[in-house]
Write an enzyme that holds these catalytic residues in place. Sequence first.
Site, PDB file in Angstrom:
ATOM      1  N   SER A 173       4.245 -10.365  -4.645  1.00  0.00           N
ATOM      2  CA  SER A 173       3.045  -9.733  -4.101  1.00  0.00           C
ATOM      3  C   SER A 173       2.317  -8.972  -5.209  1.00  0.00           C
ATOM      4  CB  SER A 173       3.442  -8.842  -2.921  1.00  0.00           C
ATOM      5  OG  SER A 173       2.312  -8.511  -2.154  1.00  0.00           O
TER       6      SER A 173
ATOM      7  N   ASP B  19       2.597 -16.626   5.603  1.00  0.00           N
ATOM      8  CA  ASP B  19       2.460 -15.274   5.052  1.00  0.00           C
ATOM      9  C   ASP B  19       1.396 -14.514   5.831  1.00  0.00           C
ATOM     10  OD1 ASP B  19       1.741 -13.053   3.318  1.00  0.00           O
ATOM     11  OD2 ASP B  19       2.823 -14.106   1.731  1.00  0.00           O
TER      12      ASP B  19
ATOM     13  N   HIS C  81       5.920 -13.107   4.350  1.00  0.00           N
ATOM     14  CA  HIS C  81       5.790 -12.328   3.110  1.00  0.00           C
ATOM     15  C   HIS C  81       7.036 -11.494   2.814  1.00  0.00           C
ATOM     16  CE1 HIS C  81       3.089 -10.973  -0.062  1.00  0.00           C
ATOM     17  NE2 HIS C  81       3.392  -9.708   0.161  1.00  0.00           N
TER      18      HIS C  81
END
Lengths: 281, 281
Positions: free
Chosen positions: A145, A221, A253
């Site tokens: 991320s 995600d 995610h």
Amino acid sequence: MKVVSENRCFGGAQTVCAHRSDSCGTEMTFAIYLPPQAESARVPVLWYLSGLTCTHENAMTKGGFQAHAARHGVALVFPDTSPRGAGVADDQAYDLGQGAGFYVNATRDPWRANYQMYDYVLSELRGIVTDNFPVIDRHGITGHSMGGHGALTLALRNPELFDSVSAFAPIANPTRSDWGRKQLSEYLGDDESTWSCHDSSILLEEHGWKGDILIDQGADDQFFDLLRPEALAQVMARRRQSGLFRMQAGYDHSYYFVSTFAGEHVDWHATRLNKATSGPG
Amino acid sequence: MKVVSENRCFGGAQTVCAHRSDSCGTEMTFAIYLPPQAESARVPVLWYLSGLTCTHENAMTKGGFQAHAARHGVALVFPDTSPRGAGVADDQAYDLGQGAGFYVNATRDPWRANYQMYDYVLSELRGIVTDNFPVIDRHGITGHSMGGHGALTLALRNPELFDSVSAFAPIANPTRSDWGRKQLSEYLGDDESTWSCHDSSILLEEHGWKGDILIDQGADDQFFDLLRPEALAQVMARRRQSGLFRMQAGYDHSYYFVSTFAGEHVDWHATRLNKATSGPG
């Protein structure tokens, strides 16, 4: 530097250290895993940069990377994601300030006093790791991320410092996302020309990467729109960049996604780091 | 029963569920991992009981069991360690009350209203898992610390319900330890004759186990004196009990220890659970 904790793990040692940081002007904490091979030889290093809200601890405890690092004889380093503490600037939002350093050197007040995470990771912590642990000068970098953004931008801007790069669901195009525009304007100011060197899609478009790149992205995600993986995928294809962009059906995610593919990322880096060490020069 | 969360993980699904518990008279939360094989077939179940202060979440996020369960096609169930909530009796100490159910049915006030963890895990939750998920009636059980105690005592008292048993650093002799005497006297009262059926060293001495047993214990465990592994090791040897008691040099009581050996425990159970399923009956 002081040792906060040390635990035996997969035959090696998972250690957490704290130290006074010159870059950030505050105490910083990081974790380092040394595989069993490090008892008798110096080993290459895989850096893992974490995402928003994380500390050094999240991936260390939930990523499952140590098993794979022990298999390959690779050290792991888990830096924190920002400076922290009572005297350090912060914001109420989860995505700005403490826990959200974005791996840049802030130039604006109130951030610039402490938010120097680009220099901290790339230079200061690298020096500390090199000086204090049995490692060789071979480095791979990955992250998740915001940390995937950090891994890609640090590597793409400094190809001489990294032998391999990969990312899990990176913030791939922050200059065009609410995960990026807000933070870059706060840390760097409104002149968007200063932002592009922190956008991996732009960096890859301009400079490419000397080797191949591995990107994993969960198709389910929940932050897909903020990550903008399509920007990076497009640039990779347009540049004919060697590498793999994998869209993983059903994954979100979370660290369940990261841990599922952690082994393949460590395999990827280990192959390239060991290849680097055995080459003629 | 309601689904709290679901995440794709190693090709399967890591799900957290909450439900009203008849045994405990309160809402309970548990986690279940279904491996990819469960999409097309019913799979055996490995129960993981957690230790003091833990919820369903700790081993689910830090144990790394899912990778191994996916490899073997085994479901994992992670129960909570006690009833919880504002109306549930508790104690200031970390080792009594919420987070410290000790896998017994409390008979004393104020505990008996809700602290029925023995029945909850053994009967109620087992029924819920059987009725709601694609599993077969083959069950292994393991756990860590207080959960290792739970795994051993539940299996040793109910050999018809479990096909395999192992433990990580179990509280092995609670009737002789401060991790046991305090809790058993609170939950069951001062008549120590009611305690012995919750002491795996005593149970093994009296009944043995039909199969083999795997125990892992860290030699550098900071709670070694409270766990009393020597009591269990002695009984295993004296009874000529089939199995392995492994003293692991350098390891402590943490999840770094658990995750290091998680794979070997899942291998152990899967071998026995699959052998059970393929036998003539």
